[in-house]
Design a protein around this motif. Structure first.
Motif, short mmCIF file in Angstrom:
data_model
loop_
_atom_site.label_atom_id
_atom_site.label_comp_id
_atom_site.label_asym_id
_atom_site.label_seq_id
_atom_site.Cartn_x
_atom_site.Cartn_y
_atom_site.Cartn_z
N ALA A 1 0.85 -1.19 0.00
CA ALA A 1 0.00 0.00 0.00
C ALA A 1 0.88 1.24 0.00
O ALA A 1 0.61 2.22 -0.70
CB ALA A 1 -0.93 0.00 1.21
N ALA B 1 2.45 1.58 -3.39
CA ALA B 1 1.45 2.07 -4.33
C ALA B 1 1.27 3.58 -4.21
O ALA B 1 1.08 4.27 -5.22
CB ALA B 1 0.12 1.35 -4.10
N MET B 2 1.35 4.10 -2.98
CA MET B 2 1.17 5.54 -2.78
C MET B 2 2.27 6.37 -3.46
O MET B 2 2.10 7.55 -3.70
CB MET B 2 1.14 5.86 -1.29
N SER C 1 -1.01 -4.53 -5.01
CA SER C 1 -1.74 -3.38 -4.51
C SER C 1 -2.13 -2.49 -5.68
O SER C 1 -2.05 -2.88 -6.84
CB SER C 1 -0.88 -2.60 -3.49
N VAL D 1 -3.52 2.04 -6.45
CA VAL D 1 -4.03 3.30 -5.92
C VAL D 1 -5.19 3.76 -6.79
O VAL D 1 -5.18 3.58 -8.01
CB VAL D 1 -2.95 4.41 -5.85
N ALA E 1 -4.69 4.28 -1.31
CA ALA E 1 -3.98 3.02 -1.55
C ALA E 1 -4.84 1.84 -1.13
O ALA E 1 -5.59 1.91 -0.16
CB ALA E 1 -2.67 3.01 -0.77
N GLY F 1 6.28 6.66 -0.22
CA GLY F 1 4.86 6.39 -0.08
C GLY F 1 4.41 6.40 1.37
O GLY F 1 3.37 6.98 1.71
#
Length: 321
Positions: free
Chosen positions: A108, A111-112, A148, A150, A159, A308
């Motif tokens: 997550a 992904a951010m 993951s 976003v 995310a 992230g």
């Protein structure tokens, strides 16, 4: 560096990456510790902070920290699936003397970072057109398999924290059927992670050849061109990764792009960029043209998850005030 320091960490099954961050200087004093060298996460944190202090960093006033970890984070207790560390978030916060300790899934956090990656932080694999403000997908084989993405929401990104690496593996060729049958006999349920990870390379090689080799030996021989068997194992790995990445892109509608992270693919160099990955990514029957329009990128930035998790910590602290 000033008293506004924040501690950031990206914890995988093998390595723990730490950094300090300030509003003025950004990320600094990045260091990588081997998880196996420390009995607990708290001990690794203390070791890093002690070394940072010895390097002249003013860590005494540190109040806020965020950890991205290769594990589901659903309750206060976190027990890693790919390492023996287990801890209470609240107990760890108190032990470390922190006002804030945010713990999130590592993919997550990775992904951010994706909407903010520059051109020098990624390498395009194949064609496609990146659409702005659309979902972005992420997959990354390493010690395990992270999945993951976003999703855009107004002026910010959200995310997704999931465990898509543990979906059931679906073969796409007769050779992959044979690999699946061999692993069924060993494990019962065969997940995508069982094949798309360091151990996965070893299991693909064993299922194909009957030989037991460690992942570094397989990739080393493939890169050196000294073993046709190892080269075919890496080729099979890349093809399977393409199929699973295509599944994720379809599931998320990732028309903003599909990204490949983790520790394995970047080390393969031209064996990955020249593999069947992109062909298999698009090989979804009637939805082939849809996937052909989605660009795929290999993440080349060294520590993207730290950026992230920094963004997630900023959002978290702002929400508390």
């Amino acid at each position: 560096m000033s008293q506004e320091l924040r501690l950031l960490a990206d914890i995988g099954g093998t390595n723990a990456r730490f950094a300090l961050e300030s509003a003025s200087a950004g990320l600094a004093d990045i260091d990588v510790l081997a998880c196996a060298d420390y009995p607990t996460l708290g001990a690794a944190m203390q070791a890093y902070l002690g070394q940072a202090a010895a390097r002249g960093c003013a860590v005494q006033g540190l109040r806020h920290a965020a950890i991205a970890i290769a594990n589901p984070v659903e309750e206060d207790r976190v027990s890693m699936t790919n390492h023996h560390w287990s801890f209470s978030i609240e107990e760890l916060r108190v032990q470390q003397g922190l006002a804030t300790l945010l713990v999130v899934n590592d993919f997550a956090a990775l992904a951010m970072s994706l909407p903010h990656l520059g051109l020098d932080g990624r390498e395009r694999i194949g064609g496609g057109i990146e659409l702005p403000n659309r979902p972005i997908g992420l997959i990354g084989p390493g010690t395990g398999l992270g999945v993951s993405g976003v999703i855009p929401a107004g002026g910010r990104w959200i995310a997704l924290a999931g465990e898509g690496g543990h979906v059931s593996f679906a073969p796409s060729s007769k050779e992959e059927v044979a690999i699946l049958e061999a692993l069924w006999g060993e494990y019962g349920h065969v997940s995508a992670e069982r094949l798309l990870s360091g151990m996965g390379l070893e299991l693909i090689h064993w299922a194909r050849t009957g030989k037991r080799l460690e992942a570094p030996a397989i990739t080393g021989a493939a890169l050196a061109g000294s073993s046709a068997d190892c080269l075919r194992t890496v080729e099979a790995f890349c093809a399977i990764l393409g199929s699973v990445a295509g599944n994720v892109a379809l599931t998320l509608g990732a028309t903003g792009g599909m990204y490949i992270g983790g520790g394995i693919a970047p080390r393969l160099g031209k064996l990955f960029t020249g593999s069947a990955f992109r062909e298999r990514f698009e090989d979804k029957g009637r939805l082939g043209p849809y996937l052909a329009r989605i660009p795929t990128y290999l993440i080349t930035e060294q520590y993207p998850a730290l950026r992230g998790v920094s963004a997630m910590l900023s959002d978290h602290v702002a929400a508390l005030h």
